[in-house]
Design a protein around this motif. Structure first.
Motif, PDB file in Angstrom:
ATOM      1  N   PRO A 340      -1.931   6.892  10.728  1.00 41.33           N
ATOM      2  CA  PRO A 340      -2.738   5.697  10.452  1.00 41.33           C
ATOM      3  C   PRO A 340      -3.095   5.539   8.981  1.00 41.33           C
ATOM      4  O   PRO A 340      -3.320   4.421   8.498  1.00 41.33           O
ATOM      5  N   SER A 341      -3.143   6.629   8.267  1.00 41.67           N
ATOM      6  CA  SER A 341      -3.521   6.561   6.843  1.00 41.67           C
ATOM      7  C   SER A 341      -2.337   6.297   5.927  1.00 41.67           C
ATOM      8  O   SER A 341      -2.524   6.129   4.711  1.00 41.67           O
ATOM      9  N   ALA A 342      -1.119   6.235   6.480  1.00 44.18           N
ATOM     10  CA  ALA A 342       0.064   6.005   5.632  1.00 44.18           C
ATOM     11  C   ALA A 342       0.077   4.562   5.128  1.00 44.18           C
ATOM     12  O   ALA A 342      -0.156   3.619   5.890  1.00 44.18           O
ATOM     13  N   LYS A 343       0.365   4.373   3.851  1.00 46.47           N
ATOM     14  CA  LYS A 343       0.366   3.035   3.261  1.00 46.47           C
ATOM     15  C   LYS A 343       1.724   2.356   3.370  1.00 46.47           C
ATOM     16  O   LYS A 343       1.806   1.138   3.337  1.00 46.47           O
ATOM     17  N   LYS A 344       2.758   3.140   3.484  1.00 45.32           N
ATOM     18  CA  LYS A 344       4.100   2.579   3.562  1.00 45.32           C
ATOM     19  C   LYS A 344       4.603   2.612   4.993  1.00 45.32           C
ATOM     20  O   LYS A 344       4.398   3.604   5.708  1.00 45.32           O
ATOM     21  N   LYS A 345       5.249   1.561   5.400  1.00 45.66           N
ATOM     22  CA  LYS A 345       5.877   1.534   6.707  1.00 45.66           C
ATOM     23  C   LYS A 345       7.159   2.379   6.678  1.00 45.66           C
ATOM     24  O   LYS A 345       7.837   2.456   5.656  1.00 45.66           O
TER      25      LYS A 345
END
Length: 570
Positions: A340-345
């Motif tokens: 959930p904290s990842a900024k990149k898909k």
């Protein structure tokens, strides 16, 4: 015969030879004599102790003594002269009166002379005369030294007595050996009976524990017998997981059946219909949000027939800390969960799908709250149940250790449940989970939020020991939904949203063509407010609400258009 004649007959050897004639020996080897006529004058009687001739028998006398007349044992007419006995010679001996003729058979002769009988024989017993007393140096009689062997009454041991004693000892020893053998046999028999009884009891207990004893097994008790439904004791608490990041809640019942030693997590869908404290119909999700823990607990007891002892509110940050405190968990995951904290898909998933995956606190929270696009609400609920069972397997089985873990979380608990109570309860469930006596069950709920017959039989009655009692659906607002948005998944999401909001969902099917805008219609003016509430619940503008024609079985009808955007909580 040349042996000296017994001194008891009063004659010496010469008189003996003149008066008797040896004629033979009897059967015992003793001599037998025949009386003959006397040829000489009477001789003096034999006195073995006499030192001097005098009157009478005085073995110690020193004065002059006279020779007494000869002793006539068979009454020949001679009268023996018997002086009176003076053992110490203190006075002058006086002549004795003439004695009667001697009768060897104890009778006094009638005359002074007994006629001779031809061939008359007499048995002369062999008697030892009195031994001459010993004297000391002065001539006086010495004191005699009597020895034990001189007395006839001293008993001498013989071989026969020893044989008798040996036989008695043998008999006694053999009897004792027989009794001892009997006692040992009885002891062995008792020990064998006790051992067989213990084996039998242990075997029956194992069969009962393994569920292989018909009628009395644990499995039989779990299948809804009278004992399982009525006589079992259960400790139940309810836990609410609050997703502080995305919103929404997940609810489960933790059940400890102390009778069957079985632990269970019962997952409760948010669409479960309940009745609030005012008597109006609501859902589990709405009750948790509006009524809080106390109202929801009472509503669940009413619907499920249970007796919930306390409420455990577990926010997602506390769940993360709890997993980290027990040292991570190992579960089988069924989906790849993105970070959930990842900024990149397209980033690597935080949780990978697979068996026996080790999850940290952050990973456990992400997996417990994850719901993929198009998945039913129950998929996320089942993941939450997996995480809870994994936590219990790592929790301490010691009540004090589990209590310390709860206290370390520093969470605010419901007043009805203290740190110690929750710690002790979780320790019991942890012990069951480690032993493999723990399972997870989903409460089946129909589309309208009511309980099915299957739910009443498999979960409510068997696991919870209660009786299902769904609220009257006539009190809930019935909403018919037709999907004209062009997205098939929107029907299910709308159902979940409406049910969680306390409405009764009625599937109106899929429209033939798509609609640009959504509509909310009511037919009765009294339902205008209900229609407005439905629009708010679905995230539609209030301008979409209008009066019109509704379905026959619905209070409010909804047509989903392309403008409909399901909420993230759906």
């Amino acid at each position: 015969m040349n042996d000296r004649y017994d001194a008891g007959y009063g004659g010496d050897q010469d008189n003996q030879d003149n008066q008797y004639e040896l004629v033979g020996y009897d059967e015992y080897g003793r001599p037998v004599y025949q009386q003959v006529a006397p040829q000489q004058a009477p001789q003096q009687p034999y006195d073995p102790y006499a030192q001097q001739q005098g009157y009478g028998y005085d073995p110690y006398a020193t004065g002059p003594q006279q020779q007494p007349p000869a002793y006539d044992p068979y009454g020949t007419g001679r009268q023996p002269y018997a002086p009176s006995y003076d053992p110490y010679g203190a006075g002058t001996a006086q002549p004795a009166a003439p004695a009667a003729p001697y009768d060897p058979y104890g009778q006094t002769a009638s005359s002074g002379q007994q006629p001779r009988v031809a061939e008359q024989t007499a048995h002369i017993p062999q008697q030892a005369g009195p031994a001459e007393p010993e004297r000391d140096d002065t001539g006086a009689p010495a004191e005699r030294d009597y020895r034990t062997e001189q007395f006839a009454f001293v008993e001498q041991p013989d071989g026969d007595s020893e044989d008798v004693i040996d036989w008695l000892n043998f008999t006694e020893n053999r009897t004792e050996r027989r009794e001892e053998a009997k006692r040992r046999a009885r002891s062995r028999l008792v020990a064998l009976v006790v051992a067989l009884a213990l084996v039998a009891v242990g075997g029956v207990g194992y069969l009962w524990y393994a569920g292989k004893l018909p009628g009395l097994s644990k499995s039989g008790a779990k299948k809804g017998t009278a004992t399982a439904a009525g006589a079992q004791n259960r400790d139940v608490i309810v836990v609410h997981l609050h997703n502080t990041a995305k919103g929404g809640t997940s609810t489960a019942l933790l059940v400890d059946n102390t009778t069957t030693k079985q632990g269970t997590t019962v997952l409760l869908p948010n669409s479960l219909s309940l009745t609030d404290d005012t008597g109006n119909a609501t859902t589990l999700a709405k009750s948790v949000e509006d009524d809080g823990s106390s109202g929801t607990r009472d509503a669940l007891d009413t619907v499920l027939g249970t007796n919930i002892e306390g409420t455990w509110r577990l926010d997602t940050p506390y769940l993360q800390n709890l997993v980290d405190l027990v040292g991570n968990i190992d579960i089988d995951t069924d989906a790849d969960v993105p970070d959930p904290s990842a900024k990149k898909k397209g980033s690597a998933p935080l949780v990978h799908r697979g068996k026996d995956q080790t999850l940290s606190g952050k990973m456990a929270v992400a997996y417990a709250t994850y719901r993929a696009s198009g998945e039913a609400e129950n998929a996320q609920l089942e993941r939450f149940g997996q995480v809870m069972q994994g936590v219990l397997r790592k929790m301490s089985s010691d009540p004090s250790g589990a209590t310390t873990t709860v206290q370390t979380l520093a969470q605010i608990l419901d007043p009805s449940l203290t740190d110690k109570d929750l710690g002790s309860f979780l320790a019991k469930l942890a012990d069951l989970a480690k032993e493999g006596d723990y399972k997870t069950a989903l409460l089946p709920v129909q589309n309208d939020g009511t309980l099915s017959a299957q739910a009443s039989a498999s979960v409510v009655k068997d696991v919870l020991g209660g009786t299902a009692k769904s609220p009257d659906q006539g009190s809930a607002v019935r909403v018919s939904v037709q999907n004209a948005s062009g997205v098939k998944d929107n029907t299910e999401k709308t159902r979940v949203t409406l049910v969680n909001g306390g409405f009764t969902f009625i599937d109106g099917g899929t429209a033939a063509g798509a609609s640009a805008t959504s509509k909310v219609v009511y037919s009765d003016t009294a339902d205008k407010d209900n229609a407005t509430e439905v629009a708010k619940t679905l995230g539609l503008p209030t301008g979409s609400v209008s009066k019109g024609q509704t379905g026959a079985n619905a209070d409010v009808s909804v047509v989903l258009g392309k403008d409909y955007k399901p909420s993230s909580a759906s």
